[in-house]
Write a protein that holds these residues in place. Structure first.
Motif, mmCIF file in Angstrom:
data_model
loop_
_atom_site.group_PDB
_atom_site.id
_atom_site.type_symbol
_atom_site.label_atom_id
_atom_site.label_comp_id
_atom_site.label_asym_id
_atom_site.label_seq_id
_atom_site.Cartn_x
_atom_site.Cartn_y
_atom_site.Cartn_z
ATOM 1 N N GLU A 191 0.803 -1.220 0.000
ATOM 2 C CA GLU A 191 0.000 0.000 0.000
ATOM 3 C C GLU A 191 0.843 1.279 0.000
ATOM 4 O O GLU A 191 0.429 2.288 -0.546
ATOM 5 C CB GLU A 191 -0.945 0.018 1.212
ATOM 6 N N GLY A 192 1.999 1.218 0.646
ATOM 7 C CA GLY A 192 2.828 2.424 0.743
ATOM 8 C C GLY A 192 3.536 2.759 -0.547
ATOM 9 O O GLY A 192 4.104 3.841 -0.680
ATOM 10 N N SER A 193 3.514 1.842 -1.512
ATOM 11 C CA SER A 193 4.238 2.092 -2.763
ATOM 12 C C SER A 193 3.297 2.454 -3.904
ATOM 13 O O SER A 193 3.504 2.074 -5.039
ATOM 14 C CB SER A 193 5.060 0.860 -3.122
ATOM 15 N N GLN A 194 2.246 3.183 -3.575
ATOM 16 C CA GLN A 194 1.271 3.555 -4.609
ATOM 17 C C GLN A 194 1.541 4.928 -5.231
ATOM 18 O O GLN A 194 0.947 5.267 -6.248
ATOM 19 C CB GLN A 194 -0.142 3.558 -4.015
ATOM 20 N N GLN A 217 -1.213 8.139 -10.070
ATOM 21 C CA GLN A 217 -1.506 7.894 -11.487
ATOM 22 C C GLN A 217 -0.972 6.543 -11.974
ATOM 23 O O GLN A 217 -1.659 5.839 -12.717
ATOM 24 C CB GLN A 217 -0.924 9.034 -12.346
ATOM 25 N N CYS A 218 0.266 6.194 -11.580
ATOM 26 C CA CYS A 218 0.835 4.912 -12.037
ATOM 27 C C CYS A 218 -0.002 3.748 -11.504
ATOM 28 O O CYS A 218 -0.402 2.855 -12.243
ATOM 29 C CB CYS A 218 2.276 4.746 -11.558
ATOM 30 N N PHE A 219 -0.255 3.819 -10.185
ATOM 31 C CA PHE A 219 -0.934 2.715 -9.512
ATOM 32 C C PHE A 219 -2.356 2.522 -10.026
ATOM 33 O O PHE A 219 -2.832 1.400 -10.178
ATOM 34 C CB PHE A 219 -0.941 2.956 -8.000
ATOM 35 N N THR A 220 -3.039 3.649 -10.313
ATOM 36 C CA THR A 220 -4.438 3.559 -10.729
ATOM 37 C C THR A 220 -4.589 2.725 -11.998
ATOM 38 O O THR A 220 -5.528 1.942 -12.132
ATOM 39 C CB THR A 220 -5.019 4.968 -10.925
#
Lengths: 63, 205
Positions: free
Chosen positions: B60-63, B103-106
């Protein structure tokens, strides 16, 4: 001082150090160390501790 | 204080407590009451807590975009995304704030907690390859573009449903037989068009 408890203490201490490094600085290299080194070390320390407890319970005739 | 910072502080507190207990154990006798009292905490309770808190950071922390940028192989994609001149799908989503944050994670969220096992294994494979340096540049996408990552947001919107071809191709889009990128262009620049812009990348962190 009994030397039997030291391996798992050192193992868990190293795991704590690697985890602290990852949480402080969550770079990919530290993440890899946490995932592939610290976590197996924790599992190993837990197994060693459980084995120690079982050994002692058997010795005392509880199991 | 956001949840990530709170978890980080909690993680440090647990680790610090564990390390102090380790030092006490090293100085105590094996059969002493002190050892028997603190050993379950040191070897069972605190380690499990550390694993839980650490994995929270992994998943979760790498979003954040800055988290993805820590792998420098991703820098060309991120630099293109924040370039206002770029017309790639990722850049258009970024500059128009169609995706406000993460943006990347989404778009790549199948890596997250709700993602598939395959996505997680891919993530671990990337981690190993990056850490060992066993990759070749330019990196290439080995998988198959998943339309569901687009449709999750766009499906059912007035703009999406108002386009006739989306209805004609619905079945093909849902089953990935036709990719969204066939009409809307690639999400990231191709290997020849990529550039690093390291200085700007660092400033994003």
């Amino acid at each position: 001082m009994n030397s039997r408890k030291h391996p798992k203490t050192i193992i868990i201490f190293v795991a704590y150090l690697l985890s602290a490094w990852f949480i402080f600085s969550p770079d990919p290299f530290q993440m890899a160390l946490f995932v592939f080194v610290a976590q197996p070390l924790v599992a190993l320390a837990i197994l060693l501790y459980i084995a120690e407890v079982l050994r002692e319970l058997k010795k005392k005739g509880v199991l | 204080m956001d949840i990530v910072t709170t978890i980080k502080i909690a993680g440090f507190a647990v680790i610090l407590a564990g390390m102090v207990l380790c030092l006490i154990i090293m100085r105590s006798d094996y059969y002493s009451p002190v050892y028997k009292r603190i050993a379950p905490l040191t070897f069972l309770v605190l380690p499990v807590l550390v694993i839980v808190l650490g994995n929270y950071h992994v998943f979760e922390g790498s979003q954040k975009v800055s988290s993805c940028l820590r792998c420098h192989v991703m820098a060309p994609m991120a630099m293109d995304m924040i370039n206002p001149e770029s017309t790639t799908l990722a850049a258009r989503h970024y500059k128009n704030r169609w995706i406000a944050k993460k943006q990347c994670f989404t778009c790549h969220k199948d890596y997250g907690l709700n993602g598939t096992i395959k996505a997680k294994l891919d993530g671990f494979r990337h981690l190993v390859k990056y850490s060992l340096g066993s990759y070749t540049l330019p990196v290439r996408f080995r998988g198959r573009f998943n339309n569901q990552n687009c449709l999750e947001c766009h499906r059912g919107t007035q703009k999406f449903e108002g386009i006739k071809s989306h209805h004609t191709l619905r079945e093909r889009l849902e089953s990935n037989k036709t990719n969204c990128t066939h009409c809307h262009g690639f999400p990231h620049p191709n290997p020849i068009e990529r550039h690093h812009g390291e200085a700007q990348t660092v400033s994003l962190k």
